[in-house]
Design a protein around this motif. Structure first.
Motif, PDB file in Angstrom:
ATOM      1  N   GLN A  15      -8.096 -48.776  39.514  1.00  0.00           N
ATOM      2  CA  GLN A  15      -8.577 -48.381  40.845  1.00  0.00           C
ATOM      3  C   GLN A  15     -10.091 -48.531  40.943  1.00  0.00           C
ATOM      4  N   TYR A  16     -10.767 -48.080  39.904  1.00  0.00           N
ATOM      5  CA  TYR A  16     -12.228 -48.136  39.894  1.00  0.00           C
ATOM      6  C   TYR A  16     -12.720 -49.584  39.948  1.00  0.00           C
ATOM      7  N   LEU A  17     -12.145 -50.463  39.104  1.00  0.00           N
ATOM      8  CA  LEU A  17     -12.579 -51.858  39.071  1.00  0.00           C
ATOM      9  C   LEU A  17     -12.287 -52.552  40.394  1.00  0.00           C
ATOM     10  N   GLY A  18     -11.094 -52.300  40.947  1.00  0.00           N
ATOM     11  CA  GLY A  18     -10.751 -52.904  42.232  1.00  0.00           C
ATOM     12  C   GLY A  18     -11.697 -52.479  43.335  1.00  0.00           C
ATOM     13  N   MET A  19     -12.051 -51.187  43.324  1.00  0.00           N
ATOM     14  CA  MET A  19     -12.966 -50.667  44.333  1.00  0.00           C
ATOM     15  C   MET A  19     -14.350 -51.311  44.201  1.00  0.00           C
ATOM     16  N   GLN A  20     -14.827 -51.468  42.954  1.00  0.00           N
ATOM     17  CA  GLN A  20     -16.145 -52.065  42.733  1.00  0.00           C
ATOM     18  C   GLN A  20     -16.176 -53.533  43.149  1.00  0.00           C
ATOM     19  N   ASP A  59     -11.033 -61.937  31.073  1.00  0.00           N
ATOM     20  CA  ASP A  59     -11.446 -63.276  31.481  1.00  0.00           C
ATOM     21  C   ASP A  59     -11.501 -63.382  33.006  1.00  0.00           C
ATOM     22  N   THR A  60     -10.480 -62.860  33.668  1.00  0.00           N
ATOM     23  CA  THR A  60     -10.457 -62.893  35.138  1.00  0.00           C
ATOM     24  C   THR A  60     -11.578 -62.036  35.712  1.00  0.00           C
ATOM     25  N   LEU A  61     -11.787 -60.858  35.132  1.00  0.00           N
ATOM     26  CA  LEU A  61     -12.878 -59.993  35.600  1.00  0.00           C
ATOM     27  C   LEU A  61     -14.227 -60.674  35.419  1.00  0.00           C
ATOM     28  N   SER A  62     -14.381 -61.372  34.290  1.00  0.00           N
ATOM     29  CA  SER A  62     -15.638 -62.076  34.026  1.00  0.00           C
ATOM     30  C   SER A  62     -15.885 -63.161  35.073  1.00  0.00           C
ATOM     31  N   MET A  72     -21.106 -58.172  34.129  1.00  0.00           N
ATOM     32  CA  MET A  72     -19.871 -57.433  33.837  1.00  0.00           C
ATOM     33  C   MET A  72     -20.191 -56.008  33.392  1.00  0.00           C
ATOM     34  N   SER A  73     -21.337 -55.838  32.749  1.00  0.00           N
ATOM     35  CA  SER A  73     -21.716 -54.489  32.301  1.00  0.00           C
ATOM     36  C   SER A  73     -21.877 -53.556  33.496  1.00  0.00           C
ATOM     37  N   LYS A  74     -22.356 -54.096  34.624  1.00  0.00           N
ATOM     38  CA  LYS A  74     -22.535 -53.268  35.818  1.00  0.00           C
ATOM     39  C   LYS A  74     -21.172 -52.822  36.378  1.00  0.00           C
ATOM     40  N   LEU A  75     -20.187 -53.702  36.214  1.00  0.00           N
ATOM     41  CA  LEU A  75     -18.855 -53.392  36.721  1.00  0.00           C
ATOM     42  C   LEU A  75     -18.297 -52.129  36.062  1.00  0.00           C
ATOM     43  N   PHE A  76     -18.596 -51.950  34.768  1.00  0.00           N
ATOM     44  CA  PHE A  76     -18.070 -50.803  34.031  1.00  0.00           C
ATOM     45  C   PHE A  76     -19.056 -49.647  33.929  1.00  0.00           C
ATOM     46  N   SER A  77     -20.311 -49.889  34.285  1.00  0.00           N
ATOM     47  CA  SER A  77     -21.390 -48.953  33.931  1.00  0.00           C
ATOM     48  C   SER A  77     -21.204 -47.538  34.459  1.00  0.00           C
ATOM     49  N   GLN A  78     -20.631 -47.386  35.635  1.00  0.00           N
ATOM     50  CA  GLN A  78     -20.543 -46.050  36.221  1.00  0.00           C
ATOM     51  C   GLN A  78     -19.166 -45.403  36.083  1.00  0.00           C
ATOM     52  N   TYR A  79     -18.261 -46.089  35.383  1.00  0.00           N
ATOM     53  CA  TYR A  79     -16.906 -45.530  35.274  1.00  0.00           C
ATOM     54  C   TYR A  79     -16.900 -44.170  34.584  1.00  0.00           C
ATOM     55  N   ASP A  80     -17.708 -44.032  33.529  1.00  0.00           N
ATOM     56  CA  ASP A  80     -17.747 -42.768  32.794  1.00  0.00           C
ATOM     57  C   ASP A  80     -18.611 -41.714  33.471  1.00  0.00           C
TER      58      ASP A  80
END
Length: 199
Positions: A15-20, A59-62, A72-80
């Motif tokens: 959900q988080y990745l899709g939203m971002q 790979d698809t996310l990249s 890609m680091s920004k995509l995950f950076s705020q999840y935690d």
């Protein structure tokens, strides 16, 4: 007794990745078909990714990140960090703290907190209920904003006196000595916000 509200559930990673991804795409005013074509995936697949209907490979996310121009680091950076950006303090539940003036019959309830070594601002609910007390003078860096919620007082800033009634606000340079001069009508509830600015 205040009624507690359950903390909103943490978003699942999909959900988080899709939203971002969706947020970044819309910010750039890109159509779903354009992004899908350049990333080499189907439009239906991108729609499912954005709506958290499917898990996808790194790979698809990249490739999506490349198309959207974000690391890609920004995509995950705020999840935690979900849920750490806001603080709700319920009525009468602010942390009672000791500041100059506490021994003079002032009660201070801290209404905010900031993380890290530098505070940008502090917000207090100040209660005063003894009109006969003498009051300390304060002086500190930054700008201070006062909003009188209840009661009536005369407030000193430097050589100036300001008569304040409920609903009045006062903003001033906090390095100039300041403090209550006279409590005209108690009890008094005063919102005090100290803005320390940036170095």
């Amino acid at each position: 007794m205040s009624k507690s509200i359950e903390t909103p559930p943490r978003l699942q990673l999909e959900q988080y990745l899709g939203m971002q991804i969706r947020r970044q795409r819309l910010a750039q005013e890109l159509k779903i078909a354009e992004v899908a074509r350049i990333a080499g995936i189907s439009q239906g697949m991108l729609s499912k990714i954005e709506n958290a209907q499917v898990s996808t490979s790194l790979d698809t996310l990249s490739r999506l990140c490349d198309v959207l121009g974000m690391p890609m680091s920004k995509l995950f950076s705020q999840y935690d960090q979900q849920g750490s950006g806001a603080l709700l303090v319920k009525a009468n539940e602010g942390l009672e703290v000791v500041r100059r003036g506490t021994e003079k019959g002032h009660t201070y309830h801290l209404l905010n907190h900031t993380r890290g070594p530098k505070k940008s601002f502090e917000a207090y609910m100040v209660s005063m209920d003894d009109a006969s007390e003498e009051f300390p003078t304060f002086s500190h860096p930054g700008t201070e904003f006062l909003h009188l919620l209840e009661g009536e007082l005369v407030y000193r800033h430097g050589n100036q006196l300001y008569a304040m009634q409920a609903g009045d606000s006062l903003t001033f340079d906090a390095e100039v000595p300041h403090g209550p001069e006279k409590l005209v009508q108690v009890p008094i509830r005063l919102l005090s916000i100290m803005n320390y600015g940036k170095d």
